[in-house]
Design an enzyme around this catalytic site. Sequence first.
Site, mmCIF file in Angstrom:
data_model
loop_
_atom_site.group_PDB
_atom_site.id
_atom_site.type_symbol
_atom_site.label_atom_id
_atom_site.label_comp_id
_atom_site.label_asym_id
_atom_site.label_seq_id
_atom_site.Cartn_x
_atom_site.Cartn_y
_atom_site.Cartn_z
ATOM 1 C CE LYS A 1 33.743 38.482 40.310
ATOM 2 N NZ LYS A 1 34.649 37.193 40.609
ATOM 3 C CG ASP B 1 30.469 38.470 43.357
ATOM 4 O OD1 ASP B 1 31.349 38.520 44.342
ATOM 5 O OD2 ASP B 1 30.508 37.810 42.543
#
Length: 282
Positions: free
Chosen positions: A9, A135
């Site tokens: 990401k 996350d």
Amino acid sequence: MIYETAPAKINLTLDTLYKRDDGYHEVEMIMTTIDLNDRLSFEKRNDSRIVLKVDETFIPSDDRNLAYRAALLMKETYKIKQGVTITLEKNIPVAAGLAGGSSDAAATMRGMNRLFELNRSLDELSELSAVIGSDVPFCVHGTTALCKGRGEILEILPKMPSAWVIVAKPQAGLSTPEIYGGLDLSQPFPVHTEQCLKTIEANDYDALCKSLSNRLEPVSMQLQPEIAKIKSNMLNNGADGALMSGSGPTVYGFAQRERQARHIFNAVSGCCNDVYLVRTLG
């Protein structure tokens, strides 16, 4: 045998609003995924053990690894008696601000969901995964999202405009607690989350590049000056926008044309070993 990819990401924005009573910082950030992936395979065992095989000797294969913890969480939550062998091929650099470990954990939950035919929704897995790391809920979905709370409260967004991404990680790492410890929330810092949201909804690539912002970037740059050098290098060589991802030290740059992207990639490769040229996914 079941296979899953675990994409890295990047942060398009990252704002820290205040320090919470639980010691974490309340964040508001927009994240998306890129085509830089770890790869995992899953196979049922004849015993009840979790066996994690990793192709890098410096990466733990026990409960220090988030993928192992995710497998254990799945077994305990869904009363899975049978064991699993997980083979992990690492491509995402570690301790880089790219959520490689979190993405491995998310891929493990998706993989075991399929392997043991649990038929659980991504929303359910995402909610469950918050106990592993901030996350991981985002990585379960692997899309573009606005993330709040510790990062676990998600609003799925439209796909961001397509772009080439040049990703560069300096050799020296950074301590996330040290970065948050050096953060002075009394000092104003412009983070353009609302503007970024509008650019994604409008599919406006140029405006998106102008909205990239990360409140942790100045602190990390102070601790690791190489970050500022890489970002300047990317922008001076034609990147449409550049930003440090997460708490760093990885920096990425956007380019719309392949030739432009390769020029930036070559320029940055001269001063940094870990450099990748990929595409946006989310």
